[in-house]
Design an enzyme around this catalytic site. Structure first.
Site, short mmCIF file in Angstrom:
data_model
loop_
_atom_site.label_atom_id
_atom_site.label_comp_id
_atom_site.label_asym_id
_atom_site.label_seq_id
_atom_site.Cartn_x
_atom_site.Cartn_y
_atom_site.Cartn_z
N GLU A 119 0.75 -1.19 -0.04
CA GLU A 119 0.17 0.00 -0.07
C GLU A 119 0.81 1.21 0.07
O GLU A 119 0.35 2.54 0.28
CB GLU A 119 -1.04 0.12 1.25
CG GLU A 119 -2.00 -1.15 1.25
CD GLU A 119 -2.83 -1.06 0.13
OE1 GLU A 119 -3.09 -0.22 -0.71
OE2 GLU A 119 -3.92 -2.06 0.14
N HIS A 142 -2.85 1.98 8.15
CA HIS A 142 -3.99 1.36 7.47
C HIS A 142 -4.07 -0.11 8.42
O HIS A 142 -3.21 -0.89 8.42
CB HIS A 142 -3.75 0.90 6.03
CG HIS A 142 -4.52 -0.12 5.48
ND1 HIS A 142 -6.01 -0.19 5.50
CD2 HIS A 142 -4.20 -1.30 4.84
CE1 HIS A 142 -6.37 -1.25 5.00
NE2 HIS A 142 -5.52 -1.92 4.49
N HIS A 144 -7.47 -3.04 9.44
CA HIS A 144 -8.80 -3.89 9.17
C HIS A 144 -9.80 -4.19 10.36
O HIS A 144 -9.84 -5.30 10.70
CB HIS A 144 -8.18 -5.37 8.42
CG HIS A 144 -7.47 -5.29 7.44
ND1 HIS A 144 -6.97 -6.40 6.63
CD2 HIS A 144 -7.32 -4.26 6.44
CE1 HIS A 144 -6.21 -6.11 5.75
NE2 HIS A 144 -6.40 -4.64 5.56
N HIS A 214 -13.11 -3.05 2.81
CA HIS A 214 -11.44 -3.54 2.99
C HIS A 214 -10.92 -2.94 4.43
O HIS A 214 -10.33 -3.78 5.34
CB HIS A 214 -10.71 -2.91 1.93
CG HIS A 214 -9.31 -3.15 2.01
ND1 HIS A 214 -8.44 -2.57 0.81
CD2 HIS A 214 -8.53 -3.64 2.87
CE1 HIS A 214 -7.09 -2.93 1.55
NE2 HIS A 214 -7.36 -3.56 2.46
P1 13P Z 1 1.13 -5.54 3.06
O1 13P Z 1 1.52 -6.80 3.68
O2 13P Z 1 1.74 -5.30 1.73
O3 13P Z 1 1.41 -4.39 3.73
O4 13P Z 1 -0.50 -5.40 2.66
C1 13P Z 1 -1.55 -5.52 3.77
C2 13P Z 1 -2.78 -5.00 3.47
O5 13P Z 1 -3.54 -4.80 4.40
C3 13P Z 1 -2.94 -4.53 1.95
O6 13P Z 1 -4.18 -3.78 1.95
ZN ZN Z 2 -5.61 -3.87 3.59
#
Ligand code: 13P
Ligand code: ZN
Length: 267
Positions: A119, A142, A144, A214
């Site tokens: 990302e 970022h 989840h 996401h």
């Molecule tokens: P990476 O492992 O490349 O950081 O990706 C994780 C992710 O949450 C992608 O949206």
């Molecule tokens: Zn992600």
């Protein structure tokens, strides 16, 4: 090999904060496998000894031009690396990169040739915009979160500020500590340039945005502040869903009560 953290207490503390937050993301259940990523701007911690280190990679194209990032340094979670591993061993699961003078590519400079998060376009676009705006922000996260991501599966919550007002009304702290609310970025391919573009567009108005179906993306003065905003929003989502699972729709504080809070706290 010597770590660049040796004899650099400020840099060590900043990366220590990233590791601490990485641990929180894992404990919260927001970071399955390699899910999520963190980047911080560490340019002000860089000295001549780091500046003259031989790069550990060839230049890698970012895919976009980021005019404010010339010569900047970032600590980034590595792609495919686990958040819980970043928490224990940040320098083995992250990398320090330098943006080259062309503002379109980077090299890895330390400690290990770990490739930065997939990302990266979104993260670097966010940092570029933060520098351009002069807001003094240095961190982007970022992650989840289950509750907030679940809410983006309901089209009703994707209309502008519906989720913001609902979450603000669950507990006064969310109104107070996430004063700009929660923006919505319609679904885009993970790690794409379109996602990066849509993210920075939404961040002109918000400090936290949902990537539909996401995850969430937050920026802040430092990594703790970025984390706090996601944490208060998730707390509100938890209150909402707890009430729902008890069989009722929560009343929520009134618009008037939220307005009073806005006034009292100068939000
Ligand atoms: P990476 O492992 O490349 O950081 O990706 C994780 C992710 O949450 C992608 O949206
Ligand atoms: Zn992600």
């Amino acid at each position: 090999m010597k770590s660049i953290l040796e004899n650099r207490p400020e840099l060590t503390a900043r990366i220590g904060d990233v590791a601490e937050v990485a641990g929180y993301l894992w404990q919260k259940g927001w970071a399955e496998r390699n899910g999520g990523n963190i980047t911080i701007n560490i340019t002000d911690c860089i000295d001549d000894a780091i500046r003259t280190l031989p790069p550990l990679s060839e230049p890698v194209a970012i895919g976009m031009t980021l005019p404010h990032l010339k010569g900047c340094y970032f600590f980034c979670k590595g792609t495919n690396r686990r958040m819980r591993d970043l928490a224990r061993h940040p320098m083995d699961n992250g990398s320090v990169i330098r943006i080259l003078d062309d503002c379109t590519s980077y090299v890895i400079v330390a400690d290990n040739p770990v490739r930065p998060t997939s990302e990266l376009p979104s993260h670097l676009a966010m940092h570029d915009q933060m520098i351009a705006s002069g807001n003094g922000y240095t961190a982007a996260i970022h992650t989840h979160p289950i509750d907030l991501v679940a809410m983006t599966h309901n089209p009703m919550f994707l209309h502008k500020d519906v989720l913001t007002n609902l979450l603000w009304s669950m507990i006064p702290e969310t109104r107070a500590f996430c004063p700009k609310g929660l923006g919505i970025v319609p679904y885009e391919m993970p790690s794409s340039l379109d996602l990066a573009q849509a993210t920075i567009e939404a961040l002109k108005e918000y400090d936290v945005v949902m990537w539909e179906k996401h995850g969430v993306c937050a920026v802040g003065k430092d990594v703790m502040e970025a984390f706090d905003q996601i944490d208060v929003l998730s707390k509100s989502a938890q209150i909402y869903l707890t009430a729902k699972s008890m069989g009722f729709t929560p009343t929520g504080t009134t618009q008037e009560q939220m307005d009073q809070l806005k006034q009292a706290f100068n939000l």
